[in-house]
Design an enzyme around this catalytic site. Sequence first.
Site, PDB file in Angstrom:
ATOM      1  N   ARG A  44       0.766  -1.137  -0.028  1.00  0.00           N
ATOM      2  CA  ARG A  44      -0.055   0.038  -0.129  1.00  0.00           C
ATOM      3  C   ARG A  44       0.854   1.319  -0.014  1.00  0.00           C
ATOM      4  O   ARG A  44       2.182   1.175  -0.046  1.00  0.00           O
ATOM      5  CB  ARG A  44      -1.087   0.021   1.204  1.00  0.00           C
ATOM      6  CG  ARG A  44      -0.731  -0.636   2.485  1.00  0.00           C
ATOM      7  CD  ARG A  44       0.393  -0.241   3.261  1.00  0.00           C
ATOM      8  NE  ARG A  44       0.194   1.239   3.289  1.00  0.00           N
ATOM      9  CZ  ARG A  44       1.126   2.112   3.796  1.00  0.00           C
ATOM     10  NH1 ARG A  44       2.397   1.906   3.948  1.00  0.00           N
ATOM     11  NH2 ARG A  44       1.098   3.447   3.996  1.00  0.00           N
ATOM     12  N   GLY A  45       0.345   2.395  -0.125  1.00  0.00           N
ATOM     13  CA  GLY A  45       1.083   3.787  -0.212  1.00  0.00           C
ATOM     14  C   GLY A  45       0.916   3.915  -1.701  1.00  0.00           C
ATOM     15  O   GLY A  45       1.395   3.176  -2.474  1.00  0.00           O
ATOM     16  N   ALA A  46       0.772   5.245  -2.050  1.00  0.00           N
ATOM     17  CA  ALA A  46       0.527   5.790  -3.671  1.00  0.00           C
ATOM     18  C   ALA A  46       1.791   5.348  -4.283  1.00  0.00           C
ATOM     19  O   ALA A  46       1.691   4.301  -5.140  1.00  0.00           O
ATOM     20  CB  ALA A  46       0.170   7.097  -3.632  1.00  0.00           C
ATOM     21  N   ARG A  87      -7.849  -0.390  -6.151  1.00  0.00           N
ATOM     22  CA  ARG A  87      -8.062   0.711  -5.354  1.00  0.00           C
ATOM     23  C   ARG A  87      -8.355   2.067  -6.247  1.00  0.00           C
ATOM     24  O   ARG A  87      -7.295   2.267  -7.125  1.00  0.00           O
ATOM     25  CB  ARG A  87      -6.981   0.854  -4.512  1.00  0.00           C
ATOM     26  CG  ARG A  87      -6.742  -0.211  -3.506  1.00  0.00           C
ATOM     27  CD  ARG A  87      -5.687  -0.059  -2.536  1.00  0.00           C
ATOM     28  NE  ARG A  87      -6.386   0.864  -1.162  1.00  0.00           N
ATOM     29  CZ  ARG A  87      -5.577   1.396  -0.367  1.00  0.00           C
ATOM     30  NH1 ARG A  87      -4.433   1.238  -0.346  1.00  0.00           N
ATOM     31  NH2 ARG A  87      -5.971   2.082   0.630  1.00  0.00           N
ATOM     32  N   GLN A 190      -1.929   2.366  10.229  1.00  0.00           N
ATOM     33  CA  GLN A 190      -0.600   2.166   9.267  1.00  0.00           C
ATOM     34  C   GLN A 190       0.296   3.191  10.168  1.00  0.00           C
ATOM     35  O   GLN A 190       1.705   2.740  10.119  1.00  0.00           O
ATOM     36  CB  GLN A 190      -0.845   2.998   7.908  1.00  0.00           C
ATOM     37  CG  GLN A 190      -1.574   2.136   7.024  1.00  0.00           C
ATOM     38  CD  GLN A 190      -2.771   2.438   7.015  1.00  0.00           C
ATOM     39  OE1 GLN A 190      -3.451   2.971   8.043  1.00  0.00           O
ATOM     40  NE2 GLN A 190      -3.705   2.143   6.014  1.00  0.00           N
ATOM     41  N   ASP A 231      -2.176  10.692  -2.012  1.00  0.00           N
ATOM     42  CA  ASP A 231      -2.610   9.760  -2.866  1.00  0.00           C
ATOM     43  C   ASP A 231      -3.001  10.372  -4.285  1.00  0.00           C
ATOM     44  O   ASP A 231      -2.889   9.543  -5.131  1.00  0.00           O
ATOM     45  CB  ASP A 231      -3.683   8.825  -2.304  1.00  0.00           C
ATOM     46  CG  ASP A 231      -3.289   7.893  -1.176  1.00  0.00           C
ATOM     47  OD1 ASP A 231      -3.101   8.059  -0.107  1.00  0.00           O
ATOM     48  OD2 ASP A 231      -2.985   6.724  -1.737  1.00  0.00           O
ATOM     49  N   ASN A 241      -5.523  12.319   0.955  1.00  0.00           N
ATOM     50  CA  ASN A 241      -4.676  11.416   1.623  1.00  0.00           C
ATOM     51  C   ASN A 241      -5.266  10.609   2.569  1.00  0.00           C
ATOM     52  O   ASN A 241      -6.507  10.875   2.867  1.00  0.00           O
ATOM     53  CB  ASN A 241      -3.641  12.460   2.436  1.00  0.00           C
ATOM     54  CG  ASN A 241      -2.461  11.437   2.944  1.00  0.00           C
ATOM     55  OD1 ASN A 241      -1.760  10.530   2.437  1.00  0.00           O
ATOM     56  ND2 ASN A 241      -1.949  11.775   3.935  1.00  0.00           N
ATOM     57  N   LYS A 242      -4.976   9.972   3.640  1.00  0.00           N
ATOM     58  CA  LYS A 242      -5.273   8.961   4.403  1.00  0.00           C
ATOM     59  C   LYS A 242      -6.416   9.771   5.271  1.00  0.00           C
ATOM     60  O   LYS A 242      -5.985  10.852   5.719  1.00  0.00           O
ATOM     61  CB  LYS A 242      -4.172   8.396   5.289  1.00  0.00           C
ATOM     62  CG  LYS A 242      -4.863   7.641   6.120  1.00  0.00           C
ATOM     63  CD  LYS A 242      -5.658   6.258   5.927  1.00  0.00           C
ATOM     64  CE  LYS A 242      -5.072   5.327   4.867  1.00  0.00           C
ATOM     65  NZ  LYS A 242      -6.149   4.656   4.006  1.00  0.00           N
TER      66      LYS A 242
HETATM   67  O1  MRU Z   1      -4.394   3.162   2.405  1.00  0.00           O
HETATM   68  P1  MRU Z   1      -3.063   3.158   2.194  1.00  0.00           P
HETATM   69  O2  MRU Z   1      -2.141   2.759   3.603  1.00  0.00           O
HETATM   70  O3  MRU Z   1      -2.513   2.987   1.020  1.00  0.00           O
HETATM   71  O4  MRU Z   1      -2.936   5.029   2.398  1.00  0.00           O
HETATM   72  C1  MRU Z   1      -1.705   5.547   2.365  1.00  0.00           C
HETATM   73  C2  MRU Z   1      -1.652   6.891   2.418  1.00  0.00           C
HETATM   74  O5  MRU Z   1      -2.509   7.531   2.653  1.00  0.00           O
HETATM   75  C3  MRU Z   1      -0.361   7.634   2.176  1.00  0.00           C
HETATM   76  O6  MRU Z   1      -0.246   8.809   3.100  1.00  0.00           O
HETATM   77  C4  MRU Z   1      -0.045   8.174   0.726  1.00  0.00           C
HETATM   78  O7  MRU Z   1      -0.310   6.977   0.168  1.00  0.00           O
HETATM   79  C5  MRU Z   1       1.295   8.603   0.558  1.00  0.00           C
HETATM   80  S1  MRU Z   1       2.464   7.037   0.679  1.00  0.00           S
HETATM   81  C6  MRU Z   1       4.006   8.094   0.226  1.00  0.00           C
END
Ligand code: MRU
Length: 341
Positions: A44-46, A87, A190, A231, A241-242
């Site tokens: 996960r993470g963009a 996603r 996370q 994201d 973002n999250k």
């Molecule tokens: O649901 P996730 O864990 O994929 O969400 C991740 C985030 O929101 C991060 O802040 C974002 O992807 C940036 S990662 C460098």
Amino acid sequence: MKVIELKEDYIELIDQTKLPEALEYLRCYDIECLAKAIKNLSIRGAPALGVAAAFGLALVAKKNIEKDSSEVLKELEKAGNILKSTRPTAVNLFWAIDRVLERAKKSRNPAKAAIEEASKVYEENREVDKKIALEGAKLIEDGDVIITHCNTGVLATAGYYGTALGVIIQAFKEGKSIKVFADETRPLLQGARLTSFELVYHKIPVYVIPDGASGFIMKKYGVTKAIVGADRIASNGDTANKIGTYNLAIVSKEHNVEFYVAAPLSTIDTNIKSGDEIPIEFRSREELKFFNGKRIVAEGADIINPAFDVTPNKYIDGIITEKGVLKKPYEESIRKAFSTH
Ligand code: MRU
């Protein structure tokens, strides 16, 4: 830490759902397995999703290397569609798939081209991470008290140090004395699980706090900066973002805490004008209904579980990218960053 690797006939990735208790690796031999790993947040993470998607197409290319070009392209398109349906919010996923597909379509040997392009996506990610860390660290002053949200380290980018967390790690490695608070990041934690894991790995002291404590912590401990990842960023700087990032931005404003977003240009979606156009992922009710396998929500209560929110650009003091720190008005600074890209 190798977050994800393309091997001979499979993709190997750290199963992030198991961290921090166990460092376990997952092997995906097909695209369905990878799609499942993305959906359940094993990866996960963009930016890491971009790398995963690119590797997914490369894996398909490897498996179909003997077929003729049109067959290979068909398989790549099919895999791209499966991955795109995992996603919706992180634009890096779509960006990487389109980039690999486009390169494959232009080539006489689409399988070879897809494999090459996927490895470029990965290599560039590492370089971009380094640049973001160095650019962002310039903003960090000795004595800064920093709050961050979710996990934006190497686990989230499959790069070098990550984005927002990369800035923090770089500043620490440069010898700056900083204090770090990490939001636990409900409901999938996370921050509590992954950000703490990465900071402990780098021997950087960190306090994990409940998401709702950010206002109190800012006031009591004199937080000076908030740094988060993204994201998807719209052309006007609005940032998805999250979930909880929007709240953090508002609370930061109230306490005069500088609020920064750190993200590569590949997270900026120049096809959309504002945050209203960003597709937001809503995840299953079960993620909130249960905690550690035990039901915590009363029968009969309904649940809404948005995974992301959008922070309006007015709350953002700067967007830290590999092209430097973009400032308001973001329409202009973003356009400029892309024109020299
Ligand atoms: O649901 P996730 O864990 O994929 O969400 C991740 C985030 O929101 C991060 O802040 C974002 O992807 C940036 S990662 C460098």
